[in-house]
Design a protein around this motif. Structure first.
Motif, PDB file in Angstrom:
ATOM      1  N   SER A 140       0.802  -1.230   0.000  1.00  0.00           N
ATOM      2  CA  SER A 140       0.000   0.000   0.000  1.00  0.00           C
ATOM      3  C   SER A 140       0.832   1.275   0.000  1.00  0.00           C
ATOM      4  N   ASP A 141       2.080   1.190   0.378  1.00  0.00           N
ATOM      5  CA  ASP A 141       2.895   2.404   0.475  1.00  0.00           C
ATOM      6  C   ASP A 141       3.645   2.657  -0.835  1.00  0.00           C
ATOM      7  N   PRO A 142       3.396   3.785  -1.508  1.00  0.00           N
ATOM      8  CA  PRO A 142       4.064   4.029  -2.792  1.00  0.00           C
ATOM      9  C   PRO A 142       5.574   4.167  -2.675  1.00  0.00           C
ATOM     10  N   GLY A 143       6.059   4.663  -1.535  1.00  0.00           N
ATOM     11  CA  GLY A 143       7.501   4.743  -1.329  1.00  0.00           C
ATOM     12  C   GLY A 143       8.131   3.366  -1.264  1.00  0.00           C
ATOM     13  N   ASN A 144       7.485   2.440  -0.561  1.00  0.00           N
ATOM     14  CA  ASN A 144       7.962   1.056  -0.512  1.00  0.00           C
ATOM     15  C   ASN A 144       7.952   0.433  -1.898  1.00  0.00           C
TER      16      ASN A 144
ATOM     17  N   CYS B 194      -2.869  -3.437  -4.988  1.00  0.00           N
ATOM     18  CA  CYS B 194      -1.580  -2.770  -4.776  1.00  0.00           C
ATOM     19  C   CYS B 194      -1.702  -1.286  -5.126  1.00  0.00           C
ATOM     20  N   THR B 195      -0.862  -0.490  -4.497  1.00  0.00           N
ATOM     21  CA  THR B 195      -0.817   0.929  -4.843  1.00  0.00           C
ATOM     22  C   THR B 195      -0.290   1.109  -6.266  1.00  0.00           C
TER      23      THR B 195
ATOM     24  N   LYS C 109       4.893   9.655  -6.257  1.00  0.00           N
ATOM     25  CA  LYS C 109       5.766   9.220  -5.163  1.00  0.00           C
ATOM     26  C   LYS C 109       6.448   7.894  -5.486  1.00  0.00           C
TER      27      LYS C 109
ATOM     28  N   SER D 290       1.650  -7.648   2.155  1.00  0.00           N
ATOM     29  CA  SER D 290       1.419  -6.247   2.512  1.00  0.00           C
ATOM     30  C   SER D 290       2.116  -5.901   3.819  1.00  0.00           C
ATOM     31  N   GLU D 291       2.320  -4.603   4.026  1.00  0.00           N
ATOM     32  CA  GLU D 291       3.038  -4.127   5.201  1.00  0.00           C
ATOM     33  C   GLU D 291       2.336  -4.519   6.501  1.00  0.00           C
ATOM     34  N   SER D 292       1.017  -4.586   6.479  1.00  0.00           N
ATOM     35  CA  SER D 292       0.278  -4.810   7.725  1.00  0.00           C
ATOM     36  C   SER D 292      -0.252  -6.230   7.890  1.00  0.00           C
TER      37      SER D 292
ATOM     38  N   ASN E   5      10.551  -3.947   7.380  1.00  0.00           N
ATOM     39  CA  ASN E   5       9.886  -3.150   6.354  1.00  0.00           C
ATOM     40  C   ASN E   5       9.815  -3.961   5.058  1.00  0.00           C
TER      41      ASN E   5
END
Length: 264
Positions: A121-125, A147-148, A154, A213-215, A242
């Motif tokens: 979900s995080d575009p930076g990741n 997915c983002t 970003k 996913s991150e979470s 991460n």
């Protein structure tokens, strides 16, 4: 360079709209921002539609414009350019590029090393993972539904040009994963509770390594598709890594095996 002073110019309006996913999908274009990324894209002959330069940076980018006359170059009034740039500290140059489209069927013609990102979900990741995949020779990145967007400003900035150099397959369904399995791919999931370490796996053939996913980690449906599960052995006092860091560790092991390399 043609001079543009109005925010109502069609090319200015189009470029500004591409900060929004809806318009990126409609136009099938995205923004590539910053001196390094635009210069690398030009040098590598990547397809660009046009380049927009802040008038305050005209002399800085004049040599680049004279060397690469195709695509079209526009010199933009500084106040108007501010409505296009997405970076916190704009470098005075933005390119409009077509979203690359990769043929999924090509994956059945090779024994590729692929990464499947499940609802990152995080575009930076995501951008960092794409950049690392480019650096470590990953053959392609599959993105599950949810997915983002890899072409958001970003994510593109974090990829540092990786989105133009790593094949990305978006909205990959469960049935598409099953097709790849039927075509000879092994699907290897990552799970904190897995028994096997990433360092005991064999990644030389046709493999798909799944990063969750991150979470929530890897979703149950995709985990059910996995042929095996692996984990990164870490200090048990640390609950997780991460997503981009975990992916980089795994991709380095894949690179080492696929290149018969030993790290010293």
């Amino acid at each position: 360079m043609k001079k543009v002073t109005s925010k109502d110019n069609q090319y200015i309006k189009q470029a500004a709209s591409l900060k929004n996913k809806k318009y990126r999908i409609r136009e099938q274009m995205f923004l590539l921002e910053g001196k390094k990324m635009v210069a690398e894209a030009l040098q590598a002959c990547k397809p660009l539609i046009r380049v927009l330069v802040d008038e305050a940076h005209r002399e800085e980018y004049r040599p680049l414009a004279e060397r690469y006359r195709d695509p079209e170059w526009l010199e933009v009034d500084s106040r108007v350019f501010g409505g296009i740039a997405a970076a916190d500290t704009p470098q005075g140059i933005v390119a409009v590029a077509p979203i690359p489209h990769n043929d999924f069927s090509d994956l059945f013609k090779q024994s590729a090393g692929l990464i499947l990102l499940d609802q990152i979900s995080d575009p930076g990741n995501l951008g960092t993972i794409i950049r690392t995949a480019w650096a470590l020779g990953i053959d392609g990145i599959l993105l599950s539904q949810g997915c983002t967007d890899p072409f958001s400003p970003k994510a593109v900035r974090a990829s540092m040009g990786g989105v133009l150099n790593v094949p990305i397959y978006d909205a990959v369904s469960l049935s598409a994963i099953e097709q790849l399995k039927s075509g000879g791919y092994r699907v290897i999931g990552t799970d904190l509770d897995a028994r096997a370490s990433i360092f005991t796996g064999d990644y030389k053939g046709a493999n798909i390594i799944v990063i969750g996913s991150e979470s929530r980690g890897v979703s149950p449906d995709i985990q059910a598709c996995c042929d095996s599960l692996i984990k990164i052995p870490i200090n048990p006092a640390v609950d997780s890594l991460n997503a981009a860091v975990a992916c980089a560790i795994i991709m380095m092991e894949v690179w080492k095996q696929r290149n018969n390399a030993f790290l010293s």
